[in-house]
Design a protein around this motif. Structure first.
Motif, PDB file in Angstrom:
ATOM      1  N   VAL A 199       0.838  -1.204   0.000  1.00 24.54           N
ATOM      2  CA  VAL A 199       0.000   0.000   0.000  1.00 24.54           C
ATOM      3  C   VAL A 199       0.872   1.254   0.000  1.00 24.54           C
ATOM      4  N   GLY A 200       1.974   1.228   0.732  1.00 25.35           N
ATOM      5  CA  GLY A 200       2.876   2.375   0.771  1.00 25.35           C
ATOM      6  C   GLY A 200       3.379   2.754  -0.614  1.00 25.35           C
ATOM      7  N   ALA A 201       3.682   1.759  -1.437  1.00 23.12           N
ATOM      8  CA  ALA A 201       4.132   2.033  -2.804  1.00 23.12           C
ATOM      9  C   ALA A 201       3.027   2.719  -3.607  1.00 23.12           C
ATOM     10  N   GLN A 202       1.796   2.299  -3.386  1.00 25.17           N
ATOM     11  CA  GLN A 202       0.679   2.931  -4.094  1.00 25.17           C
ATOM     12  C   GLN A 202       0.450   4.356  -3.589  1.00 25.17           C
ATOM     13  N   LEU A 203       0.559   4.548  -2.279  1.00 23.20           N
ATOM     14  CA  LEU A 203       0.370   5.888  -1.722  1.00 23.20           C
ATOM     15  C   LEU A 203       1.414   6.866  -2.245  1.00 23.20           C
ATOM     16  N   ALA A 204       2.629   6.388  -2.412  1.00 22.54           N
ATOM     17  CA  ALA A 204       3.709   7.254  -2.878  1.00 22.54           C
ATOM     18  C   ALA A 204       3.425   7.829  -4.263  1.00 22.54           C
ATOM     19  N   GLU A 205       2.604   7.136  -5.026  1.00 27.29           N
ATOM     20  CA  GLU A 205       2.288   7.565  -6.389  1.00 27.29           C
ATOM     21  C   GLU A 205       0.916   8.222  -6.488  1.00 27.29           C
ATOM     22  N   THR A 206       0.270   8.485  -5.348  1.00 27.24           N
ATOM     23  CA  THR A 206      -1.115   8.946  -5.364  1.00 27.24           C
ATOM     24  C   THR A 206      -1.263  10.266  -4.624  1.00 27.24           C
ATOM     25  N   ASP A 207      -2.056  11.138  -5.187  1.00 30.50           N
ATOM     26  CA  ASP A 207      -2.382  12.400  -4.544  1.00 30.50           C
ATOM     27  C   ASP A 207      -3.405  12.143  -3.440  1.00 30.50           C
ATOM     28  N   PRO A 208      -3.127  12.580  -2.203  1.00 30.30           N
ATOM     29  CA  PRO A 208      -4.054  12.276  -1.104  1.00 30.30           C
ATOM     30  C   PRO A 208      -5.395  13.010  -1.189  1.00 30.30           C
ATOM     31  N   LEU A 209      -5.512  13.954  -2.067  1.00 27.90           N
ATOM     32  CA  LEU A 209      -6.789  14.654  -2.191  1.00 27.90           C
ATOM     33  C   LEU A 209      -7.681  14.002  -3.245  1.00 27.90           C
ATOM     34  N   ASP A 210      -7.122  13.699  -4.392  1.00 30.27           N
ATOM     35  CA  ASP A 210      -7.957  13.210  -5.489  1.00 30.27           C
ATOM     36  C   ASP A 210      -7.722  11.751  -5.867  1.00 30.27           C
ATOM     37  N   GLY A 211      -6.672  11.147  -5.380  1.00 29.12           N
ATOM     38  CA  GLY A 211      -6.330   9.798  -5.814  1.00 29.12           C
ATOM     39  C   GLY A 211      -6.972   8.662  -5.048  1.00 29.12           C
ATOM     40  N   ILE A 212      -7.675   8.965  -3.988  1.00 31.64           N
ATOM     41  CA  ILE A 212      -8.223   7.918  -3.124  1.00 31.64           C
ATOM     42  C   ILE A 212      -9.188   6.983  -3.849  1.00 31.64           C
ATOM     43  N   PRO A 213     -10.133   7.491  -4.640  1.00 34.16           N
ATOM     44  CA  PRO A 213     -11.023   6.546  -5.327  1.00 34.16           C
ATOM     45  C   PRO A 213     -10.267   5.510  -6.168  1.00 34.16           C
ATOM     46  N   GLN A 214      -9.163   5.928  -6.778  1.00 36.82           N
ATOM     47  CA  GLN A 214      -8.375   4.989  -7.580  1.00 36.82           C
ATOM     48  C   GLN A 214      -7.750   3.905  -6.709  1.00 36.82           C
ATOM     49  N   LEU A 215      -7.293   4.273  -5.513  1.00 37.85           N
ATOM     50  CA  LEU A 215      -6.743   3.265  -4.593  1.00 37.85           C
ATOM     51  C   LEU A 215      -7.795   2.213  -4.242  1.00 37.85           C
ATOM     52  N   PHE A 216      -9.002   2.667  -3.945  1.00 42.02           N
ATOM     53  CA  PHE A 216     -10.070   1.743  -3.610  1.00 42.02           C
ATOM     54  C   PHE A 216     -10.485   0.908  -4.819  1.00 42.02           C
ATOM     55  N   GLU A 217     -10.478   1.535  -6.001  1.00 46.05           N
ATOM     56  CA  GLU A 217     -10.799   0.795  -7.223  1.00 46.05           C
ATOM     57  C   GLU A 217      -9.748  -0.283  -7.481  1.00 46.05           C
ATOM     58  N   ASN A 218      -8.469   0.066  -7.279  1.00 44.57           N
ATOM     59  CA  ASN A 218      -7.397  -0.913  -7.442  1.00 44.57           C
ATOM     60  C   ASN A 218      -7.574  -2.088  -6.484  1.00 44.57           C
ATOM     61  N   ALA A 219      -7.953  -1.799  -5.237  1.00 43.79           N
ATOM     62  CA  ALA A 219      -8.192  -2.863  -4.259  1.00 43.79           C
ATOM     63  C   ALA A 219      -9.339  -3.755  -4.734  1.00 43.79           C
ATOM     64  N   GLY A 220     -10.374  -3.147  -5.303  1.00 40.17           N
ATOM     65  CA  GLY A 220     -11.504  -3.916  -5.823  1.00 40.17           C
ATOM     66  C   GLY A 220     -11.110  -4.789  -6.997  1.00 40.17           C
ATOM     67  N   THR A 221     -10.290  -4.253  -7.883  1.00 39.12           N
ATOM     68  CA  THR A 221      -9.827  -5.025  -9.039  1.00 39.12           C
ATOM     69  C   THR A 221      -9.018  -6.234  -8.583  1.00 39.12           C
ATOM     70  N   LEU A 222      -8.144  -6.020  -7.607  1.00 36.67           N
ATOM     71  CA  LEU A 222      -7.343  -7.129  -7.077  1.00 36.67           C
ATOM     72  C   LEU A 222      -8.228  -8.169  -6.407  1.00 36.67           C
ATOM     73  N   LEU A 223      -9.170  -7.724  -5.587  1.00 32.25           N
ATOM     74  CA  LEU A 223     -10.072  -8.648  -4.907  1.00 32.25           C
ATOM     75  C   LEU A 223     -10.892  -9.445  -5.915  1.00 32.25           C
ATOM     76  N   SER A 235     -10.085 -10.114  -9.001  1.00 29.50           N
ATOM     77  CA  SER A 235      -9.205 -11.041  -9.730  1.00 29.50           C
ATOM     78  C   SER A 235      -8.923 -12.306  -8.917  1.00 29.50           C
ATOM     79  N   GLN A 236      -9.092 -12.225  -7.598  1.00 27.23           N
ATOM     80  CA  GLN A 236      -8.885 -13.374  -6.721  1.00 27.23           C
ATOM     81  C   GLN A 236     -10.205 -14.049  -6.384  1.00 27.23           C
ATOM     82  N   ASP A 237     -11.216 -13.742  -7.180  1.00 30.52           N
ATOM     83  CA  ASP A 237     -12.555 -14.306  -7.010  1.00 30.52           C
ATOM     84  C   ASP A 237     -13.092 -14.076  -5.599  1.00 30.52           C
TER      85      ASP A 237
END
Length: 192
Positions: free
Chosen positions: A69-93, A95-97
């Motif tokens: 998660v730290g690697a993802q945060l380092a590349e994400t704006d804390p104001l506008d990037g949060i939805p993308q972080l949650f979307e990425n978590a959803g995509t990963l989940l 993909s693991q059925d």
């Protein structure tokens, strides 16, 4: 890259089994088989048995997830990037059925009222993650209390959304949680 040693294989296999089926449903023989390790090696590396393995899994997974998660945060704006972080978590989940999520959450839910040692280990991991999130929100020029509050909102939203997403077999809860956290961050910035 070198092959993991027996101890590492046991930890990795245990973490995966805990993520998929929880701690109570995971037996030592199953861990041994999944790790392709002799049964006796479990007690060699973890003399306290399942509780000792569980303590180490919490620490191991806490570091692993924290770095991921730290690697993802380092590349994400804390104001506008949060939805993308949650979307990425959803995509990963997805993909693991929907079979794997946060093993720390799974263990914490199972032991919070029954095993103080494991509860404290899980609490330590969560506090570490909260500290990292609070530091990340510090980029927004908010005070420490606001950063801590936003870290709590983010982590509770993420972990709760994992439970709902796995149960509903849908990424909708994660997507909604991401938008909710972004709204909370925007409100804090606008107020501060």
């Amino acid at each position: 890259m070198a092959e993991p040693n027996t101890r590492e294989r046991i930890l990795e296999a245990t973490a995966e089994l805990y993520r998929r089926q929880g701690m109570p449903a995971t037996g030592l023989k199953q861990i041994s088989a999944a790790a392709n390790a002799p049964f006796g090696s479990i007690y060699h590396h973890f003399p306290g048995g399942k509780e000792s393995i569980s303590v180490e899994v919490i620490r191991f997974e806490g570091i692993r997830y924290g770095e991921f998660v730290g690697a993802q945060l380092a590349e994400t704006d804390p104001l506008d990037g949060i939805p993308q972080l949650f979307e990425n978590a959803g995509t990963l989940l997805e993909s693991q059925d929907y079979a794997e999520a946060c093993s720390i959450e799974t263990i914490a839910l199972e032991v919070a009222s029954t095993n103080e040692r494991l509860r404290l280990e899980a609490a330590g991991v969560f506090e570490s993650w909260l500290g990292s999130l609070a530091s990340w929100f510090g980029q927004l020029d908010l005070d420490d209390e606001q950063c801590r509050r936003l870290a709590l909102v983010t982590l509770t939203s993420l972990e709760g959304a994992f439970v709902l997403s796995r149960t509903l077999r849908s990424t909708e809860p994660l997507l909604a949680a991401g938008l909710g956290v972004r709204a909370a961050v925007r409100a804090a910035v606008d107020a501060g």
